[in-house]
Design an enzyme around this catalytic site. Structure first.
Site, PDB file in Angstrom:
ATOM      1  N   CYS A  69       4.699 -55.572  65.981  1.00 15.07           N
ATOM      2  CA  CYS A  69       6.077 -55.810  66.473  1.00 15.07           C
ATOM      3  C   CYS A  69       6.156 -55.777  67.993  1.00 15.07           C
ATOM      4  O   CYS A  69       6.181 -54.837  68.578  1.00 15.07           O
ATOM      5  CB  CYS A  69       6.872 -54.747  65.724  1.00 15.07           C
ATOM      6  SG  CYS A  69       8.537 -54.885  66.161  1.00 15.07           S
TER       7      CYS A  69
ATOM      8  N   ASP B 288     -12.891 -50.027  62.230  1.00 13.45           N
ATOM      9  CA  ASP B 288     -13.946 -50.062  63.321  1.00 13.45           C
ATOM     10  C   ASP B 288     -14.426 -48.547  63.868  1.00 13.45           C
ATOM     11  O   ASP B 288     -15.287 -48.518  64.471  1.00 13.45           O
ATOM     12  CB  ASP B 288     -13.556 -50.779  64.506  1.00 13.45           C
ATOM     13  CG  ASP B 288     -13.028 -52.234  64.384  1.00 13.45           C
ATOM     14  OD1 ASP B 288     -13.896 -52.699  63.550  1.00 13.45           O
ATOM     15  OD2 ASP B 288     -12.241 -52.523  64.954  1.00 13.45           O
TER      16      ASP B 288
ATOM     17  N   GLU C 137     -19.589 -58.045  66.463  1.00 12.15           N
ATOM     18  CA  GLU C 137     -19.014 -59.439  67.201  1.00 12.15           C
ATOM     19  C   GLU C 137     -18.605 -59.245  68.631  1.00 12.15           C
ATOM     20  O   GLU C 137     -18.412 -60.275  69.198  1.00 12.15           O
ATOM     21  CB  GLU C 137     -17.664 -59.649  66.468  1.00 12.15           C
ATOM     22  CG  GLU C 137     -16.656 -58.534  66.493  1.00 12.15           C
ATOM     23  CD  GLU C 137     -15.212 -58.995  65.630  1.00 12.15           C
ATOM     24  OE1 GLU C 137     -15.031 -60.033  65.609  1.00 12.15           O
ATOM     25  OE2 GLU C 137     -14.606 -58.170  65.342  1.00 12.15           O
TER      26      GLU C 137
ATOM     27  N   ARG D 260     -12.587 -55.893  55.233  1.00  7.74           N
ATOM     28  CA  ARG D 260     -11.265 -54.997  55.476  1.00  7.74           C
ATOM     29  C   ARG D 260     -10.633 -55.092  53.839  1.00  7.74           C
ATOM     30  O   ARG D 260      -9.849 -54.195  53.642  1.00  7.74           O
ATOM     31  CB  ARG D 260     -10.135 -55.863  56.235  1.00  7.74           C
ATOM     32  CG  ARG D 260     -10.246 -55.732  57.688  1.00  7.74           C
ATOM     33  CD  ARG D 260      -9.098 -56.402  58.223  1.00  7.74           C
ATOM     34  NE  ARG D 260      -9.119 -56.513  59.910  1.00  7.74           N
ATOM     35  CZ  ARG D 260      -9.045 -55.325  60.362  1.00  7.74           C
ATOM     36  NH1 ARG D 260      -8.543 -54.071  59.949  1.00  7.74           N
ATOM     37  NH2 ARG D 260      -8.840 -55.398  61.818  1.00  7.74           N
TER      38      ARG D 260
ATOM     39  N   MET E  77     -21.136 -34.575  35.542  1.00  8.36           N
ATOM     40  CA  MET E  77     -22.404 -33.835  35.800  1.00  8.36           C
ATOM     41  C   MET E  77     -21.972 -32.753  36.635  1.00  8.36           C
ATOM     42  O   MET E  77     -20.953 -32.500  37.115  1.00  8.36           O
ATOM     43  CB  MET E  77     -23.721 -34.555  35.834  1.00  8.36           C
ATOM     44  CG  MET E  77     -23.917 -35.723  34.864  1.00  8.36           C
ATOM     45  SD  MET E  77     -25.512 -36.543  35.730  1.00  8.36           S
ATOM     46  CE  MET E  77     -26.748 -35.511  35.438  1.00  8.36           C
TER      47      MET E  77
ATOM     48  N   ARG F 226      -8.366 -40.728  24.701  1.00 15.58           N
ATOM     49  CA  ARG F 226      -9.831 -41.387  24.710  1.00 15.58           C
ATOM     50  C   ARG F 226     -10.623 -40.435  25.737  1.00 15.58           C
ATOM     51  O   ARG F 226     -10.319 -39.629  26.334  1.00 15.58           O
ATOM     52  CB  ARG F 226      -9.745 -42.692  25.358  1.00 15.58           C
ATOM     53  CG  ARG F 226      -8.948 -43.904  24.341  1.00 15.58           C
ATOM     54  CD  ARG F 226      -9.568 -44.181  23.260  1.00 15.58           C
ATOM     55  NE  ARG F 226      -9.014 -45.431  22.652  1.00 15.58           N
ATOM     56  CZ  ARG F 226      -8.039 -44.933  21.841  1.00 15.58           C
ATOM     57  NH1 ARG F 226      -7.483 -43.722  21.599  1.00 15.58           N
ATOM     58  NH2 ARG F 226      -7.322 -46.090  21.180  1.00 15.58           N
TER      59      ARG F 226
ATOM     60  N   GLN G  96     -24.192 -41.274  36.779  1.00  7.69           N
ATOM     61  CA  GLN G  96     -23.990 -40.483  38.198  1.00  7.69           C
ATOM     62  C   GLN G  96     -25.188 -40.365  39.118  1.00  7.69           C
ATOM     63  O   GLN G  96     -24.946 -40.344  40.436  1.00  7.69           O
ATOM     64  CB  GLN G  96     -23.306 -39.401  37.942  1.00  7.69           C
ATOM     65  CG  GLN G  96     -22.007 -39.424  37.021  1.00  7.69           C
ATOM     66  CD  GLN G  96     -21.689 -38.051  36.380  1.00  7.69           C
ATOM     67  OE1 GLN G  96     -21.018 -37.405  37.023  1.00  7.69           O
ATOM     68  NE2 GLN G  96     -22.039 -38.114  35.316  1.00  7.69           N
TER      69      GLN G  96
END
EC number: 2.7.1.11
Length: 778
Positions: free
Chosen positions: A91, A168, A266, A303, A570, A652, A660
């Site tokens: 902005c 970064d 880069e 990203r 586990m 469920r 794992q």
């Protein structure tokens, strides 16, 4: 907690009458949504109003619908979403005084005097300027008739707390920024895929990763994949690097290595400040060596995607800490940024961090690269040089053996590779022991060379082989093998069995002089139950497996009726995976051995979920550690929830099992394994040199465990650790992650106690960087 303490706790944490605005600004980073979720839910939990500020500072300037009150449900199902749901924008108008005046007016109209800003150094600098101007802005609004005297008095000061969201990892003052670990996941996924095709065709790949001013992603991904060469802005290669690089690539190919990997940041430059591009490197390799060479530029892939478990946990912890910092702030409190130091949350003065970050850039612009590296506080470059570009001409008379003990854990192979290459660099002969102490007793020992461990960093499991067998019943044969092979030091990489094994070898020193040598253990187990270390190699990979599976399981319920999933993890008696995995996956409850529960707790949890299901919440997630309770089994809990939830939700269950332990190690585990094993080998070298007497190594006090404790990697004698161990249940007596359990419950809408005494304290950056130089965690 006593009733009076409980009352005091809520008084200290009260946010009644306060309003908090949360925004994401600048670029986006995976994990930002987890931070926003934590700020919203912690803010609502303490009684504050929380507002989304959409589209960053632009939304603050524009006002209107861009500033929206958040609800508990409005941040549901966003934990696993990449980017930032509330939007981010740069902005220009906010950089002007008029823009900030508009923003102040919009905030005052909603009573917002607490801002949580998630962004980079530019966003945080803008927030601090806004805070400094706040009083003057209110005076201008009063004179313009846009607010009255009462508003000026009521909203007289603005509190600012920052969190750094940047892939970064270029912000001074924190070990890790939100999004960095996820970016490394994207890079390593690509590198692992490329390596398979490169090996098929004997190719050289040049990969360009993000990092215009900071080479962290390039450096760490090079460590994680075992790259041949890396270029980063902070460490320009000396003149003549072209010939040196080509010589190294040619030598590696001559040693039967079928591929070469070169990673370029880069922003990479040479010593003359000239850009080093991926295309230039490709042309150089083709011209000088004639190798089939390809370039891959990863770009914005880094990203995107789902945030890793590490980033979700980091962002959640930081978000809660940010709310606490805002509630505790006074008009005299400087704007702070919530940071990670080792394994602790800390608060640092925002502008100290920003100024140091700017000093790094200034040093680089002036060609003072050593100063830039010092200010960064990172030490991984030393490890990379030892492992990739070492001088192999050094020779010593010491033989060092390395073995894996216990169950396999992803990252073990990276640790072995690091130990072998650092040991060879130190001039030692390195010996690999197959199949743990059992193989040791059988004489399955052979010298291992530099090239033998090539490509090991990305391999899961244990290439040396590993067993849970303890050495006690083979002690005489192991001593004999130590004598036959003239082993002068031992490096043991493993879990609780490795810890017990070292204790048994130590106890046998009175009978066998062969064990009077330096011995050090590096913790590696998915259970993360080794005393003396907050983290173990392999646990992060297991957490990501749990998190990924939970994401998929929850997604499978999309569009269906309300459903609750019971997941078994586990960990033996250690509840680390269930608790921290639950925090990363957004679980409603996690049952563990360390926190006893009974039928009343189960019933309370069912009722809690039932109430949530009657609102807009469609899915529930409950984790259970495998040994949390011998009677309240996974089947029992599943049947209880199924019965009690009839008419509201169905149920469920899923037992995750050995998935794992499997799979390719995460970037965290590759790099943690690499660094901790390198440090262990350097300790062994120092001990050998200090205690060598007339051809004999004789040490009575040299059996240590190297672990991460709070802010640093430290060596702790195994004897001392016995007092900190529950040997019956194979867990430490005190476990740091238990303090995260209230956080998980708060974010799941439970009313619970949260220990604010352990919240971060304001520190100065110089103090923090001392610890950071001891151990950059990643």
């Amino acid at each position: 907690m006593a009733q009076s303490d409980h009352k005091k706790f809520f008084e200290n944490l009260s946010g009644a009458g306060k309003a908090i605005g949360v925004l994401t600004s600048g670029g986006d980073a995976q994990g930002m949504n987890a931070a926003v979720r934590a700020v919203v839910r912690m803010g609502i939990y303490v009684g504050a109003k929380v507002y989304f500020v959409h589209e960053g500072y632009q939304g603050m300037v524009d006002g209107g619908d861009n500033i929206e009150e958040a609800t508990w449900e409005s941040v549901s199902s966003m934990l696993q979403v990449g980017g930032t749901v509330i939007g981010s924008a740069r902005c220009k108008e906010f950089r002007t005084h008029e823009g900030r005046l508009k923003a102040a007016c919009n905030l005052v109209q909603r009573g917002i005097t607490n801002l949580c800003v998630i962004g980079g150094d530019g966003s945080l600098t803008g927030a601090n300027l806004f805070r400094e101007e706040w009083s003057g802005l209110l005076d201008e609004l009063l004179q313009a008739g846009k607010i009255d005297n009462e508003a000026v008095l009521k909203y007289s000061h603005l509190n600012i707390v920052g969190m750094v969201g940047s892939i970064d990892n270029d912000f001074c003052g924190t070990d890790m920024t939100i999004g960095t670990d996820s970016a490394l996941h994207r890079i390593i996924e690509v590198v692992d895929a490329i390596m398979t095709t490169a090996q098929s065709h004997q190719r050289t790949f040049v990969l360009e990763v993000m990092g215009r001013h900071c080479g962290y992603l390039a450096l760490v991904s090079a460590l994680a994949c075992g790259a041949d060469w890396v270029f980063i802005p902070e460490m320009p290669p000396a003149d003549g690097w072209e010939d040196l690089m080509c010589t190294k690539l040619s030598e590696n190919r001559a040693r039967k290595k079928r591929l070469n990997i070169i990673i370029v940041s880069e922003g990479a430059i040479d010593s003359n400040n000239k850009s080093i591009t991926s295309e230039h490197i490709k042309d150089l390799v083709v011209k000088c060596l004639g190798f089939d060479t390809r370039v891959t530029i990863l770009g914005h892939v880094q990203r995107g995607g789902t945030p890793s478990a590490f980033d979700r946990i980091l962002a959640s912890r930081m978000g809660v800490e940010a709310v606490l910092a805002l509630l505790e702030a006074s008009p005299d409190t400087p704007a702070c940024v919530v940071s990670l130091c080792g394994n602790q949350s800390v608060r640092l003065p925002l502008m100290e961090c920003v100024q140091m970050t700017q000093e790094v850039q200034k040093a680089m612009d002036e060609g003072k690269f050593e100063e830039a590296v010092r200010l960064r506080g990172r030490s991984g470059k030393t490890v990379l040089l030892l492992i990739a570009y070492a001088d192999l001409s050094l020779q010593s008379s010491f033989n060092v053996a390395v073995l894996n003990v216990g169950a396999p854990a992803a990252g073990m192979n990276a640790a072995v590779r690091s130990a072998v290459r650092v040991g060879i660099t130190e001039g030692h002969k390195m010996f690999a022991v197959n199949d743990g102490f059992e193989g040791f007793a059988r004489g399955e020992i052979k010298e291992i060379h530099w090239g033998d461990v090539g490509g090991w960093t990305g391999q899961g499991g244990s290439l040396l082989g590993t067993k849970r067998t303890l050495p006690a019943k083979y002690i005489e044969k192991i001593a004999e093998q130590m004598r036959i092979n003239n082993i002068n030091a031992l490096l043991v990489i493993g879990g609780f069995e490795a810890y017990l094994g070292l204790s048994e070898l130590l106890a046998s020193r009175g009978k066998y002089d062969e064990f009077c040598v330096p011995m050090v253990m590096v913790p590696a187990t998915v259970s993360n139950n080794v005393p003396g270390s907050d983290f173990s190699i392999g646990a992060d990979t297991a957490l990501n497996a749990i998190t990924d599976t939970c994401d998929r399981i929850k997604q499978s319920a999309s569009g269906t009726k309300r459903r609750v999933f019971i997941i078994e993890t586990m960990g033996g008696y250690c509840g680390y995976l269930a608790s921290v995995g639950g925090l990363a996956a957004g679980a409603d409850a996690a049952y563990i051995f360390e926190e006893p529960f009974d039928i009343r707790d189960l019933q309370s949890n069912v009722e809690h979920l039932t109430e949530k299901m009657k609102t807009s919440i469609q899915r529930g997630l409950v984790l259970r550690n495998e040994n949390s309770n011998e009677n309240y089994t996974t089947d029992f809990i599943y049947q209880l929830y199924s019965e009690e939830g009839k008419g509201v939700f169905d149920c469920r269950k899923n037992v995750l099992g050995h998935m794992q332990q499997g799979g390719s190690p995460s970037p965290f585990d590759r790099n943690f394994g690499t660094k901790i094993a390198a440090k262990a080998m350097l300790w062994i070298s120092r001990k050998l040199k200090e205690t060598y007497r007339q051809g004999i190594i004789f040490l009575q006090d040299s059996v240590c465990l190297l672990g991460m404790h709070r802010r640093a990697l430290i060596f702790q004698p195994v004897v001392q650790l016995k007092e900190e161990t529950d040997f019956v249940h194979r867990i430490p007596n005190e476990q740091w992650w238990l303090k995260l359990r209230p956080l998980m419950k708060i974010l799941a809408k439970y009313k619970t106690s949260y220990d604010v005494s352990d919240s971060g304290q304001l520190e100065h950056v110089a103090h923090h960087l001392y610890f950071e130089r001891q151990l950059p965690l990643h």
